[in-house]
Design a protein around this motif. Structure first.
Motif, PDB file in Angstrom:
ATOM      1  N   VAL A  20       0.862  -1.179   0.000  1.00 13.10           N
ATOM      2  CA  VAL A  20       0.000   0.000   0.000  1.00 13.10           C
ATOM      3  C   VAL A  20       0.896   1.225   0.000  1.00 13.10           C
ATOM      4  N   LEU A  21       0.608   2.174  -0.862  1.00 14.34           N
ATOM      5  CA  LEU A  21       1.305   3.462  -0.834  1.00 14.34           C
ATOM      6  C   LEU A  21       0.260   4.548  -1.041  1.00 14.34           C
ATOM      7  N   VAL A  22       0.291   5.543  -0.165  1.00 10.63           N
ATOM      8  CA  VAL A  22      -0.656   6.659  -0.242  1.00 10.63           C
ATOM      9  C   VAL A  22       0.130   7.958  -0.392  1.00 10.63           C
ATOM     10  N   LEU A  23      -0.237   8.740  -1.395  1.00 13.84           N
ATOM     11  CA  LEU A  23       0.316  10.075  -1.582  1.00 13.84           C
ATOM     12  C   LEU A  23      -0.700  11.111  -1.122  1.00 13.84           C
ATOM     13  N   ILE A  28       4.644  11.111   0.346  1.00 13.77           N
ATOM     14  CA  ILE A  28       4.189   9.810   0.828  1.00 13.77           C
ATOM     15  C   ILE A  28       3.573   9.987   2.215  1.00 13.77           C
ATOM     16  N   PHE A  29       2.317   9.666   2.306  1.00 12.20           N
ATOM     17  CA  PHE A  29       1.556   9.784   3.547  1.00 12.20           C
ATOM     18  C   PHE A  29       1.601   8.484   4.340  1.00 12.20           C
ATOM     19  N   GLY A 219       7.328   3.427  -8.358  1.00 12.86           N
ATOM     20  CA  GLY A 219       7.230   3.850  -9.749  1.00 12.86           C
ATOM     21  C   GLY A 219       5.839   4.324 -10.090  1.00 12.86           C
ATOM     22  N   LEU A 220       4.836   3.575  -9.633  1.00 13.25           N
ATOM     23  CA  LEU A 220       3.455   3.961  -9.890  1.00 13.25           C
ATOM     24  C   LEU A 220       3.119   5.271  -9.180  1.00 13.25           C
ATOM     25  N   ALA A 221       3.761   5.515  -8.044  1.00  9.74           N
ATOM     26  CA  ALA A 221       3.541   6.773  -7.326  1.00  9.74           C
ATOM     27  C   ALA A 221       4.032   7.966  -8.147  1.00  9.74           C
TER      28      ALA A 221
END
Length: 330
Positions: A20-23, A28-29, A219-221
């Motif tokens: 999971v990655l949240v911007l 990056i949150f 990368g997707l971020a």
């Protein structure tokens, strides 16, 4: 949020979750990764120790990236306009071009999956009767996708179709004079600083436009930041026209009879209603790239629940039970 995700995963509540990655506001949150069984386009990879730079199948999130590439090529004047007949891009099939019903299928109908051609991806992707798999197994996958029986007038009925994306991918490649993955590298990945990625090729040797892209969460971020920045790259240059993102995120067709079902834009799932605030790429197994421009927020979920009909519930649960409360507690 990371601590709560780790606790829930350890308790077995987030089966199949890999990352999971949240911007939020460009930064990056939250970020968390978990080991688990994985595969690459159906090839078993065994247990993978996932991390921020681990390549992962995006599956049908690939379609959304292809939609962006069409917009870039359109701005360059290298692909047919939205209202051009789709068959005109494939002069090698003159018999199909002579069919009046088929000539009514426009480029925009392929981008919105409203071409009206028979297509069925409801069967498991391990089943050769699944239309996408049948396309991959066909001697000529472009002809296979283009000559399906006409079931509905173009523009009226939404039918999920990897064939539509394969055709648009071929339109892009022919127009720009290079393969789809090379064009993505030149126009998106390199300018965004995405160095590590892969694009699985179909059985005919061409990059799979419907489901072949592999990227890391980080990368997707980078791609998500560009979308939240109205198509601008890290150096401020315009990589994707802002107007194309706006058009892509605008609902063009309903995907179901229920009011809460998402709409569909140009290879992007969209929020119901008028304003293109929320859009997402969905992928088999629980892959998700969600963009909320109103909150300046992006959520990336990578998972290994491939071919499970309930795989969509995992990213929904993460958004509802973990991201929502974390944002409220800021």
């Amino acid at each position: 949020m990371e601590h709560r995700l780790a606790e829930a995963h350890a308790a077995g509540e987030l089966a199949g979750l890999h990352g999971v990655l949240v911007l939020k506001d460009g930064e990056i949150f939250a970020e968390a990764y978990f080991p688990g069984q994985d595969e690459a386009w159906g090839e078993d990879l065994g247990r993978v120790e996932h991390g921020p730079d681990t390549l992962h199948d995006l599956r049908s999130v690939t379609k959304s990236v292809v939609g962006l590439l069409y917009g870039v090529a359109l701005a360059e004047g290298r692909v047919p306009p939205l209202d051009a007949p789709l068959v005109e891009a494939f002069p090698e099939y003159p018999d199909l071009a002579q069919d009046p019903a088929r000539r009514g299928i426009l480029i925009r109908h392929a981008l919105t999956m409203t071409a009206g051609l028979e297509w069925d991806e409801s069967l498991p992707y391990s089943d050769p009767r699944n239309s996408e798999i049948a396309m991959e197994l066909a001697p000529d996958r472009l002809r296979f996708a283009l000559d399906r029986p006409v079931a509905h007038p173009p523009g009226e009925v939404w039918t999920y179709s990897g064939g539509a994306t394969a055709l648009i991918g071929a339109v892009i490649a022919r127009g720009v004079g290079m393969e789809l993955d090379a064009y993505a590298q030149a126009r998106l990945f390199a300018p965004l600083g995405i160095e590590d990625w892969a694009w699985t090729r179909g059985f005919d040797g061409a990059p799979s436009a419907a489901s072949g892209l592999r990227m890391s969460a980080r990368g997707l971020a980078r791609l998500a930041r560009m979308l939240l920045a109205q198509g601008r790259g890290p150096d401020g240059g315009q990589l994707v026209p802002a107007a194309w993102i706006e058009q892509s995120f605008r609902p063009r067709i309903a995907t179901g009879p229920e009011a809460f079902d998402p709409g569909y834009g140009y290879f992007w799932w969209t929020a119901p209603g008028e304003a293109p605030v929320w859009a997402a790429g969905f992928g088999n197994g629980g892959q998700r790239l969600s963009i909320n421009r109103g909150l300046d927020l992006a959520m990336i979920v990578l998972a290994g629940n491939y071919n499970r009909p309930d795989a969509w519930t995992l990213p929904v649960a993460i958004s509802r039970d973990f991201l929502g409360p974390a944002l409220e507690g800021r």
